[in-house]
Structure formats: C-alpha cells, structure tokens
Scaffold this motif. Structure first.
Motif, PDB file in Angstrom:
ATOM      1  N   TYR A   3      -1.251   1.451  -2.304  1.00 32.39           N
ATOM      2  CA  TYR A   3      -0.639   1.641  -0.994  1.00 32.39           C
ATOM      3  C   TYR A   3       0.728   0.969  -0.989  1.00 32.39           C
ATOM      4  O   TYR A   3       1.001   0.067  -1.787  1.00 32.39           O
ATOM      5  CB  TYR A   3      -1.530   1.080   0.131  1.00 32.39           C
ATOM      6  N   THR A   4       1.600   1.425  -0.126  1.00 36.44           N
ATOM      7  CA  THR A   4       2.924   0.830  -0.002  1.00 36.44           C
ATOM      8  C   THR A   4       2.908  -0.208   1.118  1.00 36.44           C
ATOM      9  O   THR A   4       2.198  -0.060   2.114  1.00 36.44           O
ATOM     10  CB  THR A   4       3.987   1.898   0.297  1.00 36.44           C
ATOM     11  N   THR A   5       3.702  -1.242   0.942  1.00 39.41           N
ATOM     12  CA  THR A   5       3.658  -2.343   1.891  1.00 39.41           C
ATOM     13  C   THR A   5       4.421  -2.070   3.183  1.00 39.41           C
ATOM     14  O   THR A   5       4.274  -2.813   4.153  1.00 39.41           O
ATOM     15  CB  THR A   5       4.210  -3.636   1.255  1.00 39.41           C
ATOM     16  N   ASP A   6       5.210  -0.990   3.217  1.00 36.10           N
ATOM     17  CA  ASP A   6       5.895  -0.683   4.481  1.00 36.10           C
ATOM     18  C   ASP A   6       4.897  -0.186   5.537  1.00 36.10           C
ATOM     19  O   ASP A   6       5.043  -0.465   6.726  1.00 36.10           O
ATOM     20  CB  ASP A   6       7.033   0.332   4.283  1.00 36.10           C
ATOM     21  N   THR A   7       3.844   0.506   5.078  1.00 38.86           N
ATOM     22  CA  THR A   7       2.796   0.951   6.008  1.00 38.86           C
ATOM     23  C   THR A   7       1.608  -0.016   6.018  1.00 38.86           C
ATOM     24  O   THR A   7       0.902  -0.132   7.011  1.00 38.86           O
ATOM     25  CB  THR A   7       2.279   2.347   5.614  1.00 38.86           C
ATOM     26  N   ASN A   8       1.401  -0.693   4.864  1.00 41.00           N
ATOM     27  CA  ASN A   8       0.282  -1.621   4.693  1.00 41.00           C
ATOM     28  C   ASN A   8      -1.073  -0.943   4.971  1.00 41.00           C
ATOM     29  O   ASN A   8      -2.008  -1.574   5.447  1.00 41.00           O
ATOM     30  CB  ASN A   8       0.440  -2.863   5.586  1.00 41.00           C
ATOM     31  N   HIS A  10      -3.955  -0.222   3.644  1.00 40.46           N
ATOM     32  CA  HIS A  10      -4.888  -0.492   2.552  1.00 40.46           C
ATOM     33  C   HIS A  10      -6.319  -0.097   2.909  1.00 40.46           C
ATOM     34  O   HIS A  10      -7.169   0.017   2.036  1.00 40.46           O
ATOM     35  CB  HIS A  10      -4.851  -1.978   2.168  1.00 40.46           C
ATOM     36  N   ASP A  15      -6.189  -7.861   5.078  1.00 41.79           N
ATOM     37  CA  ASP A  15      -5.067  -7.670   4.163  1.00 41.79           C
ATOM     38  C   ASP A  15      -5.357  -8.394   2.848  1.00 41.79           C
ATOM     39  O   ASP A  15      -5.591  -9.607   2.848  1.00 41.79           O
ATOM     40  CB  ASP A  15      -3.794  -8.226   4.812  1.00 41.79           C
ATOM     41  N   PHE A  17      -3.375  -9.012   0.265  1.00 43.73           N
ATOM     42  CA  PHE A  17      -2.205  -9.562  -0.430  1.00 43.73           C
ATOM     43  C   PHE A  17      -2.420 -10.998  -0.901  1.00 43.73           C
ATOM     44  O   PHE A  17      -2.254 -11.327  -2.073  1.00 43.73           O
ATOM     45  CB  PHE A  17      -0.965  -9.468   0.461  1.00 43.73           C
ATOM     46  N   THR A 140      15.536 -10.285   2.996  1.00 43.54           N
ATOM     47  CA  THR A 140      14.731  -9.086   2.781  1.00 43.54           C
ATOM     48  C   THR A 140      15.595  -7.996   2.143  1.00 43.54           C
ATOM     49  O   THR A 140      16.826  -8.139   2.049  1.00 43.54           O
ATOM     50  CB  THR A 140      14.156  -8.571   4.109  1.00 43.54           C
TER      51      THR A 140
END
Length: 202
Positions: A3-8, A10, A15, A17, A140
C-alpha cells in the motif's frame, strides 16, 4: 500486500508502520524547566546517531514538555529503560500538565546530573548526560514540515552501574534493556543474547 503511505490503506486494525521499524530503544528523557520543575518521559523514537563525537537523539511528536525544557535549558539526560524498571517506564509516560513531576508519579528518585543541570533516574543501570547540539523539524517531500522535532544532544557524561559490569564489559543479560515493538508490545533485550562476528572484507 502493498500500500502507499499517501492513502495509508493497509486494511489492518492498526497502522503497522511502527511495528515494522522495531525493536526501538527507549530514551527515558529527563529534563528541567526554567521554572525549576522536572520532567521524565520515555521516547521510543530514540537512538545513537554518532560515535565521534557521541551524539544521541530523541524525537518528540509535537511540542511536548521534554522538547520545551531541552530548548529552554540546552541539556537533557537519558536513563536506560531496563526490564526491572518497565512498570516505572510505563508510569512515567502518563499525560499530565506541564510542571508535574513524573519521577514522583513513577516512584523513582530524581538525581541531578554531574555535569548538566537535568535530572536522571537514580535507579537506572546506565545514564547519558547530554548537551543539545541542534533541534530539527524534518522536511517533507512537498517542502512542508513533519509534526515531529528531533532533539540531538552530545553526550558529555556517562554513568554505569557496577552491577551490570562483568569482565570489563556490560553484561546485557544483567542490563536487560527493553525496547518498543509495535502496538502495546515490548521486548526484553537480555533474554536471547547471541553473538555474531562481522565477516572479513573481500
């Protein structure tokens, strides 16, 4: 899974991470405010970043009391969080108003540093006394700033309990440092100690 972290997105209950970046050593940070109040807080976003000179860092998610005090005074201590003090480490993590003494809440003895004017846990098996070298709010990708602040400190004094020293080195099975895993999980670094020899260069 991916999954991409911009949408998160999962799809998990929590979470994952911080469970992936584990185990994380715990910096038990002792500070003193300009008003004379003392503070003790555990940070699992903590590590050594340099050996020459000796520099450690802890990262505060938002502007917490440890960050404020370190900014005001330029010093902090980090007491080693060990298995025999795990309950006290947890007790000191309570969210309380500024100026509240977490040493007292956790039933610990606060001792002033030999070099820096900041308290440390007298019961801890090892302590680092540090002077702040810089405080960084990470950038960022889009040029903004993270919500966390990295406090870097050069170690100017080290305390080690004779109890954990055997044959000229720290015995990790006696020290038993604890580390943060994911979620509510912690690990005991002294229960499964093994050695590896680094391979020779080719």
């Amino acid at each position: 899974m991916f999954y991409t972290t911009d949408t998160n997105s999962h799809g998990m209950q929590h979470d994952p991470f911080k469970a992936i970046v584990a185990p994380r050593p715990i910096g038990w940070i002792g500070t003193k405010g300009r008003d004379g109040s003392i503070n003790l807080s555990p940070y699992s976003f903590f590590n050594v970043v340099s050996d020459d000179p000796k520099i450690v860092m802890f990262s505060s998610s938002g502007r917490k009391d440890s960050l404020r005090n370190a900014e005001e005074t330029g010093v902090f201590t980090t007491s080693l969080a060990s298995r025999d003090l795990a309950e006290q480490v947890n007790a000191s993590s309570i969210a309380v108003p500024y100026g509240t003494d977490e040493f007292a809440i956790a039933g610990l003895s606060a001792k002033r540093g030999e070099i820096v004017d900041a308290p440390y846990v007298a019961e801890a098996h090892a302590v680092l006394e540090c002077r702040v070298t810089e405080i960084i709010q990470p950038k960022t990708m889009d040029g903004g700033r993270a919500t966390s602040f990295m406090v870097l400190g050069q170690v100017v004094g080290i305390h080690i309990s004779e109890f954990v020293i055997r044959e000229g080195r720290i015995d990790m099975t006696l020290l038993r440092p604890i580390a943060r895993m994911g979620y509510r999980d912690f690990s005991d670094g002294g229960t499964d100690v093994f050695q590896l020899t680094r391979p020779n260069s080719r």
